[in-house]
Design a protein around this motif. Structure first.
Motif, PDB file in Angstrom:
ATOM      1  N   HIS A   1       0.850  -1.182   0.000  1.00 21.32           N
ATOM      2  CA  HIS A   1       0.000   0.000   0.000  1.00 21.32           C
ATOM      3  C   HIS A   1       0.888   1.235   0.000  1.00 21.32           C
ATOM      4  CE1 HIS A   1      -2.759   3.099   1.424  1.00 21.32           C
ATOM      5  NE2 HIS A   1      -3.720   2.323   0.980  1.00 21.32           N
TER       6      HIS A   1
ATOM      7  N   ARG B   1       1.760  -8.022  12.248  1.00 22.49           N
ATOM      8  CA  ARG B   1       0.937  -6.975  11.641  1.00 22.49           C
ATOM      9  C   ARG B   1       1.065  -7.004  10.118  1.00 22.49           C
ATOM     10  NH1 ARG B   1       3.229  -2.353  13.456  1.00 22.49           N
ATOM     11  NH2 ARG B   1       2.789  -3.094  15.534  1.00 22.49           N
ATOM     12  N   GLN B   2       2.294  -7.188   9.621  1.00 18.28           N
ATOM     13  CA  GLN B   2       2.494  -7.255   8.175  1.00 18.28           C
ATOM     14  C   GLN B   2       1.854  -8.517   7.600  1.00 18.28           C
ATOM     15  OE1 GLN B   2       3.916  -4.721   6.266  1.00 18.28           O
ATOM     16  NE2 GLN B   2       2.852  -5.941   4.739  1.00 18.28           N
TER      17      GLN B   2
ATOM     18  N   ARG C   1      -1.780  -7.776   7.291  1.00  8.76           N
ATOM     19  CA  ARG C   1      -2.055  -6.893   6.153  1.00  8.76           C
ATOM     20  C   ARG C   1      -2.044  -7.672   4.851  1.00  8.76           C
ATOM     21  NH1 ARG C   1       2.150  -2.784   8.147  1.00  8.76           N
ATOM     22  NH2 ARG C   1       0.968  -1.604   9.650  1.00  8.76           N
ATOM     23  N   TRP C   2      -1.032  -8.513   4.687  1.00 11.97           N
ATOM     24  CA  TRP C   2      -0.931  -9.308   3.456  1.00 11.97           C
ATOM     25  C   TRP C   2      -2.090 -10.294   3.356  1.00 11.97           C
ATOM     26  CZ3 TRP C   2       4.999 -10.436   4.019  1.00 11.97           C
ATOM     27  CH2 TRP C   2       5.711  -9.318   3.573  1.00 11.97           C
TER      28      TRP C   2
END
Length: 139
Positions: A23, A64-65, A68-69
């Protein structure tokens, strides 16, 4: 450094997917290769996120990543490409243990566990008085 980190060829495969899912928010990108190695480490070992070794970064940032993915559909895209490329055998399947359920009979019959527990307690408890001992003997 942790063992079994991904090779340059493996990273080249995943990098395109990660860049497409990124993003554009103006922030400097993190080391996505290290984050992906951390995610694969958790998947490979089955360890909780909090046990992620420090060399992969903070566990909360890696999680967190990963989240998101997941929300961006990255993992589905990767699996679709792998499936269409026929890189994995047709017999290879993934099973998510969170959706495997035991048959309802595996939980025990109605009242069955309670009756068994009461029976075990009765057998395991000693009589506390002579009258109780006499009552047991007369059965």
């Amino acid at each position: 450094m942790a063992r079994n980190l991904m090779s340059d060829d493996e990273w080249a495969f995943f990098e395109g997917f990660i860049r497409a899912a990124r993003h554009p928010n103006g922030r400097k990108p993190t080391d996505h290769r290290l984050v992906l190695d951390g995610i694969f480490w958790v998947a490979r070992t089955g360890a909780p996120w909090r046990d992620l070794p420090e060399e992969f970064g903070k566990w909360s940032s890696v999680y967190r990543q990963f989240r998101r993915w997941t929300l961006a559909g990255l993992w589905e895209d990767i699996l679709d490409v792998l499936n269409h490329a026929k890189l994995a055998p047709d017999k290879l399947q993934m099973i998510d243990s969170t959706v495997i359920r035991a048959h309802h009979h595996a939980a025990g019959a109605k009242g069955g566990l309670r009756k068994r527990l009461l029976a075990v307690q009765e057998v395991g408890s000693r009589p506390k008085s002579i009258s109780a001992l006499t009552a047991l003997a007369s059965r």
